[in-house]
Write a protein that holds these residues in place. Structure first.
Motif, PDB file in Angstrom:
ATOM      1  N   CYS A  47      21.474  -8.380 -39.009  1.00  0.00           N
ATOM      2  CA  CYS A  47      22.458  -8.786 -39.152  1.00  0.00           C
ATOM      3  C   CYS A  47      22.561 -10.174 -39.865  1.00  0.00           C
ATOM      4  CB  CYS A  47      23.194  -8.990 -37.653  1.00  0.00           C
ATOM      5  SG  CYS A  47      24.992  -9.669 -37.726  1.00  0.00           S
ATOM      6  N   CYS A  50      24.452 -12.927 -37.625  1.00  0.00           N
ATOM      7  CA  CYS A  50      24.025 -13.636 -36.136  1.00  0.00           C
ATOM      8  C   CYS A  50      22.316 -13.427 -36.265  1.00  0.00           C
ATOM      9  CB  CYS A  50      24.343 -12.879 -34.942  1.00  0.00           C
ATOM     10  SG  CYS A  50      24.023 -11.148 -34.613  1.00  0.00           S
ATOM     11  N   CYS A  65      26.588  -4.303 -36.317  1.00  0.00           N
ATOM     12  CA  CYS A  65      25.862  -4.915 -35.224  1.00  0.00           C
ATOM     13  C   CYS A  65      26.386  -4.808 -33.923  1.00  0.00           C
ATOM     14  CB  CYS A  65      25.932  -6.413 -35.996  1.00  0.00           C
ATOM     15  SG  CYS A  65      24.769  -7.541 -34.562  1.00  0.00           S
ATOM     16  N   HIS A  67      26.025  -6.858 -31.533  1.00  0.00           N
ATOM     17  CA  HIS A  67      26.214  -8.232 -30.859  1.00  0.00           C
ATOM     18  C   HIS A  67      27.627  -8.744 -31.452  1.00  0.00           C
ATOM     19  CE1 HIS A  67      25.658 -11.645 -28.889  1.00  0.00           C
ATOM     20  NE2 HIS A  67      25.608 -12.570 -29.815  1.00  0.00           N
ATOM     21  N   CYS A  68      27.892  -8.648 -32.725  1.00  0.00           N
ATOM     22  CA  CYS A  68      28.832  -9.215 -33.298  1.00  0.00           C
ATOM     23  C   CYS A  68      29.715  -8.208 -34.303  1.00  0.00           C
ATOM     24  CB  CYS A  68      28.669 -10.513 -34.318  1.00  0.00           C
ATOM     25  SG  CYS A  68      27.452 -10.237 -35.807  1.00  0.00           S
TER      26      CYS A  68
HETATM   27 ZN   LIG Z   1      25.238  -9.617 -35.737  1.00  0.00          ZN
END
Ligand SMILES: [Zn+2]
Length: 78
Positions: A47, A50, A65, A67-68
């Protein structure tokens, strides 16, 4: 007593052992191909936001991603 020829006594166990060895060889070969196919199918992404590294099993040019939710390009094709 059952009459058994010397040919049957010698070759039948050897033929059965050969069949077992050939069967195991075919099974291990097939198992190795399946593992190689699974390993090939995953791409590695990093990513840009992040900096997390994640794996996507689908062959996509961009992957989100987890996560984000940023879209990233593949770092290493598997
Ligand atoms: Zn990310």
């Amino acid at each position: 007593m059952i009459p058994v020829s010397i040919f049957t006594l010698l070759w039948l166990p050897m033929a059965m052992a050969l069949l077992v060895v050939l069967g195991l060889g075919a099974w291990y070969t097939r198992d190795g191909r399946v593992r190689a196919r699974r390993k090939r199918a995953s791409n590695i992404y990093r990513c840009a936001v992040c900096r997390r590294v994640y794996v996507e099993t689908r062959d996509l040019p961009l992957a989100r991603c987890p996560h984000c939710s940023c879209m990233n390009e593949v770092v290493k094709r598997g």
